[in-house]
Write an enzyme that holds these catalytic residues in place. Structure first.
Site, PDB file in Angstrom:
ATOM      1  N   CYS A 109       0.694  -1.166  -0.019  1.00 32.35           N
ATOM      2  CA  CYS A 109       0.065  -0.119  -0.043  1.00 32.35           C
ATOM      3  C   CYS A 109       0.795   1.242  -0.015  1.00 32.35           C
ATOM      4  O   CYS A 109       1.542   1.522   0.794  1.00 32.35           O
ATOM      5  CB  CYS A 109      -0.847  -0.153   1.320  1.00 32.35           C
ATOM      6  SG  CYS A 109      -2.056   1.444   1.554  1.00 32.35           S
TER       7      CYS A 109
ATOM      8  N   HIS B  37      -6.419   3.349   0.361  1.00 37.17           N
ATOM      9  CA  HIS B  37      -6.146   3.387   1.744  1.00 37.17           C
ATOM     10  C   HIS B  37      -6.908   4.741   2.356  1.00 37.17           C
ATOM     11  O   HIS B  37      -6.733   5.513   1.716  1.00 37.17           O
ATOM     12  CB  HIS B  37      -4.401   3.556   2.180  1.00 37.17           C
ATOM     13  CG  HIS B  37      -4.228   3.792   3.535  1.00 37.17           C
ATOM     14  ND1 HIS B  37      -3.259   3.091   4.050  1.00 37.17           N
ATOM     15  CD2 HIS B  37      -4.528   4.527   4.567  1.00 37.17           C
ATOM     16  CE1 HIS B  37      -3.154   3.455   5.345  1.00 37.17           C
ATOM     17  NE2 HIS B  37      -3.969   4.618   5.656  1.00 37.17           N
TER      18      HIS B  37
ATOM     19  N   HIS C  13      -8.520   8.033   3.066  1.00 40.93           N
ATOM     20  CA  HIS C  13      -7.807   9.471   3.090  1.00 40.93           C
ATOM     21  C   HIS C  13      -8.947  10.425   2.908  1.00 40.93           C
ATOM     22  O   HIS C  13      -9.795  10.279   2.331  1.00 40.93           O
ATOM     23  CB  HIS C  13      -6.646   9.515   2.404  1.00 40.93           C
ATOM     24  CG  HIS C  13      -7.124   9.098   0.861  1.00 40.93           C
ATOM     25  ND1 HIS C  13      -6.919   8.000   0.250  1.00 40.93           N
ATOM     26  CD2 HIS C  13      -7.205  10.276  -0.132  1.00 40.93           C
ATOM     27  CE1 HIS C  13      -7.435   8.111  -1.091  1.00 40.93           C
ATOM     28  NE2 HIS C  13      -7.573   9.394  -1.216  1.00 40.93           N
TER      29      HIS C  13
ATOM     30  N   HIS D  58      -9.371  14.351   1.855  1.00 42.46           N
ATOM     31  CA  HIS D  58      -8.595  15.428   1.199  1.00 42.46           C
ATOM     32  C   HIS D  58      -9.073  16.893   2.027  1.00 42.46           C
ATOM     33  O   HIS D  58     -10.370  17.161   2.017  1.00 42.46           O
ATOM     34  CB  HIS D  58      -9.022  15.587  -0.337  1.00 42.46           C
ATOM     35  CG  HIS D  58      -8.716  14.595  -1.174  1.00 42.46           C
ATOM     36  ND1 HIS D  58      -7.819  14.596  -2.114  1.00 42.46           N
ATOM     37  CD2 HIS D  58      -9.057  13.346  -1.252  1.00 42.46           C
ATOM     38  CE1 HIS D  58      -7.530  13.291  -2.651  1.00 42.46           C
ATOM     39  NE2 HIS D  58      -8.616  12.513  -2.196  1.00 42.46           N
TER      40      HIS D  58
HETATM   41  P1  AMP Z   1      -7.953   9.581  -4.399  1.00 41.63           P
HETATM   42  O1  AMP Z   1      -8.124   9.771  -5.797  1.00 41.63           O
HETATM   43  O2  AMP Z   1      -9.248  10.137  -3.658  1.00 41.63           O
HETATM   44  O3  AMP Z   1      -7.933   8.068  -4.061  1.00 41.63           O
HETATM   45  O4  AMP Z   1      -6.706  10.416  -3.972  1.00 41.63           O
HETATM   46  C1  AMP Z   1      -5.502   9.957  -4.066  1.00 41.63           C
HETATM   47  C2  AMP Z   1      -4.499  10.976  -4.082  1.00 41.63           C
HETATM   48  O5  AMP Z   1      -3.209  10.718  -3.811  1.00 41.63           O
HETATM   49  C3  AMP Z   1      -4.525  11.893  -5.160  1.00 41.63           C
HETATM   50  O6  AMP Z   1      -4.961  13.234  -5.155  1.00 41.63           O
HETATM   51  C4  AMP Z   1      -2.921  11.757  -5.718  1.00 41.63           C
HETATM   52  O7  AMP Z   1      -2.677  13.145  -6.348  1.00 41.63           O
HETATM   53  C5  AMP Z   1      -2.563  11.477  -4.289  1.00 41.63           C
HETATM   54  N1  AMP Z   1      -1.127  10.919  -4.472  1.00 41.63           N
HETATM   55  C6  AMP Z   1      -0.844   9.864  -4.917  1.00 41.63           C
HETATM   56  N2  AMP Z   1       0.550   9.351  -5.012  1.00 41.63           N
HETATM   57  C7  AMP Z   1       1.062  10.302  -3.723  1.00 41.63           C
HETATM   58  C8  AMP Z   1       2.429  10.480  -3.281  1.00 41.63           C
HETATM   59  N3  AMP Z   1       3.280   9.564  -3.597  1.00 41.63           N
HETATM   60  N4  AMP Z   1       2.372  11.648  -2.415  1.00 41.63           N
HETATM   61  C9  AMP Z   1       1.509  12.611  -2.237  1.00 41.63           C
HETATM   62  N5  AMP Z   1      -0.005  12.334  -2.851  1.00 41.63           N
HETATM   63  C10 AMP Z   1      -0.121  11.341  -3.787  1.00 41.63           C
HETATM   64 ZN    ZN Z   2      -2.375   1.414   3.550  1.00 44.71          ZN
END
Ligand code: AMP
Ligand code: ZN
Length: 114
Positions: free
Chosen positions: A4, A98, A100, A102
């Site tokens: 993950c 995972h 999260h 925003h």
């Molecule tokens: P979601 O589309 O709601 O699953 O959001 C996932 C978010 O993770 C997106 O806004 C991506 O830009 C962000 N993301 C993906 N990889 C990384 C990373 N390595 N560091 C920071 N943010 C990331």
């Molecule tokens: Zn995880």
């Protein structure tokens, strides 16, 4: 959850721009920001999405929202407001499995939810 991305970020195995951390949550800048402030708040306990919140304790779940509010305040967003977004599953275009949240702000956001 060895595979993950966000578990690896929490563990420090993949770099991130950390904003805040406590016992239950980790917050860091989104790599592809959609607003002047775009911070991700993740539960340290891995669950894939909001459909699995029963696998979190009430403390772990509440900590996620508390951290969103704390981050927003620290980023100076209280005066003009902000949005907290959680994408769950395919129709919501969730890309990282995972849970999260925003935290988005720093400009006038769209009045459209979808
Ligand atoms: P979601 O589309 O709601 O699953 O959001 C996932 C978010 O993770 C997106 O806004 C991506 O830009 C962000 N993301 C993906 N990889 C990384 C990373 N390595 N560091 C920071 N943010 C990331
Ligand atoms: Zn995880």
């Amino acid at each position: 959850m060895n595979d993950c991305l966000f578990c690896k970020i929490i563990a420090g195995e993949i770099p991130s721009k950390k904003v805040y951390e406590d016992e239950n949550t980790y917050a860091f800048w989104d790599i592809n920001p959609q607003a002047p402030v775009h911070v991700l708040v993740v539960s340290k306990q891995h669950i894939p999405d909001a459909a699995h919140v029963e696998e979190l304790t009430d403390t772990q779940l509440a900590a996620c929202i508390r951290t969103c509010a704390k981050v927003a305040a620290e980023m100076g967003l209280n005066e003009n407001g902000y949005r907290i977004v959680n994408n769950c599953g395919e129709h919501a275009c969730q890309s990282v499995k995972h849970i999260h949240f925003h935290v988005l702000g720093g400009k006038q956001l769209s009045d459209r939810m979808v």
